[in-house]
Design an enzyme around this catalytic site. Sequence first.
Site, short mmCIF file in Angstrom:
data_model
loop_
_atom_site.label_atom_id
_atom_site.label_comp_id
_atom_site.label_asym_id
_atom_site.label_seq_id
_atom_site.Cartn_x
_atom_site.Cartn_y
_atom_site.Cartn_z
CG ASP A 73 -0.37 -0.30 2.51
OD1 ASP A 73 0.86 -0.48 2.59
OD2 ASP A 73 -1.13 -0.37 3.49
CG ASP A 449 1.98 -0.40 11.68
OD1 ASP A 449 1.39 0.47 12.32
OD2 ASP A 449 1.66 -0.74 10.54
#
Length: 732
Positions: A73, A449
């Site tokens: 992405d 993350d």
Amino acid sequence: MGTFHLSRRSVLAGTAVAAAAVSLPLGQERAQAAATPAQSNYRWRNAVQGGTGFISGVLFHPSVKGLAYLRTDIGGAYRWDDRRDRWVPLTDHIGWDDWNLLGVEAMAVDPAHPDRVYLALGTYAQSWAGNGAVLRSEDRGATWQRTDLTVKLGANEDGRGCGERLLVDPRDSDTLWLGTRHDGLLKSTDRGASWQAVSFPAAPSATGQGITLLVAAGRSVYAGWGDSDGTSANLYRTADGATWEAVPGQPAGTAARVPVRAAYDRHTRELYVTYANAPGPNGQSDGSVHKLRVGSGKWRDVTPVKPGGTTADGSADSFGYGGVAVDARRPGTLVVSTNNRWADIDTVFRSTDGGRTWTSLKDRAVFDVSETPYLNWGGDKPKFGWWIQAVALDPYDSRHIVYGTGATLYGTRDLKNWAPQIRGVEEASVRQLISPPTGTAHLLSGSGDIGVMYHERLTASPSRGMASNPVFGTATGLSLASAKPSYVVRAGWGDHGNGAWSDDGGKTWTPFEAQPDVARTAPGPIATNADGSVLLWSFGTSNPGHRSTDNGATWSEVASFPKGAVPVPDPVDPARAYAFDTTSGTLFASTDSGRTFTARATGLNSGDTEFQLAVTPGRSGHLWLSLKWNGLYRSTDGGASFSKVASCRASYTLGFGKAAEGAAYPAVYMVGSTETVTAVYRSDDEAKTWTRINDDRHQWGWIGAAIAGDPRVHGRVYIATNGRGVQYGEPV
């Protein structure tokens, strides 16, 4: 972990905005340089972490054994090198001005021409982002031709796991279709060199999903429509390439509102479609799987498990369906994945009888994540995964299945034993870098993350995985005591505390005994002074900074610290620290170990809120202020005065490394520009002159977060990228 992916993609990548991508009229093309000679002899590689980001699509070539492509992405596209057993990055040539093109919305291959591959690029469809582009290659991505579009694509927006939205027409290899989110259907009749909008029965929405998938079924093309209300049509087809019609008898209701992915079994002439009530990867709570016999037009519900039940502990088992792939060798054999199934954990179902019966592959799955230990998530056993929307089945090996998650790509060759098949893919959005002057590790990194990693080797994923005690989903601060490099502190978003310290260089960590209440909702940058005796922690523009002198056991407010500023300790004097207030353009300094801060130089910015303040190792009071296109400024008196560096037109991030042989000052590394090209530069003479050290093949989009030279190896530099992990370069 899904919420951290959403935060990282939409906030970090979105706010770090450089110049918009070049926008040309629809159909206008330009050549994309593939191999411009290097400006300096440098070798560039990834510091291995191993995946770490959302794999949004995987595509095996139907006609070539061992050939596959992968999309992400925000981190570009890759080709599988079967001989070397690793993925090869294909889009590292995308430069600073085209940062929005590092997200891959869709990809396509030509079954009749194995060397042809196409990419639809565009990370955001928002007004502040540039338009999309299509890359086409005749040599499997070794070189590219580029056509800029007048429409926007959204590889990092909701629905990014849908697809593929790009397709080579089954009737004519020169014809391609591209489904967009807000601008309907585009068609090319010259292999992607030019594009025209064509008529499509459904009207696009400014905020919707538009066309979610394109798939060939025989000689027909099917298109999924993501803006159905559950009663209107969501699947269309064309048999002649000119007229489109809603597919009769298609499923309706909330469980079939958004067609996510589709796959065609040519042996049985059946089209399988996965559905959900939202595009995902987040927000799905219902879904289904249906198949269509394209000859008779008969539909059948083949959903493996209906969402909406309860788990053993009484939790609601809500989810949608994501990926689907059919076996090219075995009629009626296919796999589908659940998505956004947090209570009972996502899985991949397999059927060998056309969907009449299913087996959950997670029920007997055995995982080996030794190659990427961070997948233990701080000590937990690896789970089957989450955000599973990319599923692929090798057309030459019926037992070779791969599926993407929010962090990796898992693969099996026996339907039982699974391991990451991610070698070569690095998608971390890196935010902080430290290269310690001593110790085992040459690098510590902080990312979105996956928190903080201790890189004892640059060529293998850190054996300790993510820093634990506590585990952070996203790192917000990382700092080393320059006079006591074994002492390191970190901060970030976590469920069990937001700060920790280490006295062994980052190998092991101890959580702060206490923390300010605001740390739970606004953990920001943190710093330790030169000898590790004082910590300064910032909590955003609405909250005061805090100070600790006991490893975080107690904290006190620092009212004079500019709110939202990044604390920057002096590398020599433990009593000195600095902070830059972007609102007023004022440099603040402390001479009492961070108890109070006073204003020094003023008027240093031109209304821009982004900057970076750096200090020269081993030099007290030597400050460098990167003010983006406003230039680079330098102070040698602790911020009392600054002078503009004449050799630099723009500066985005600055770092230091070991001095060149015979030089008295550390090497200076910069992401910026000396004239017009934004690139990576090194100076061995205190920024009097610069040498570009990357080249046009190695640009990695937006790289403005952090750069750090190695204090032990002259010429080695580490670069934080927003989607391609940590890149490091060395002279050759």
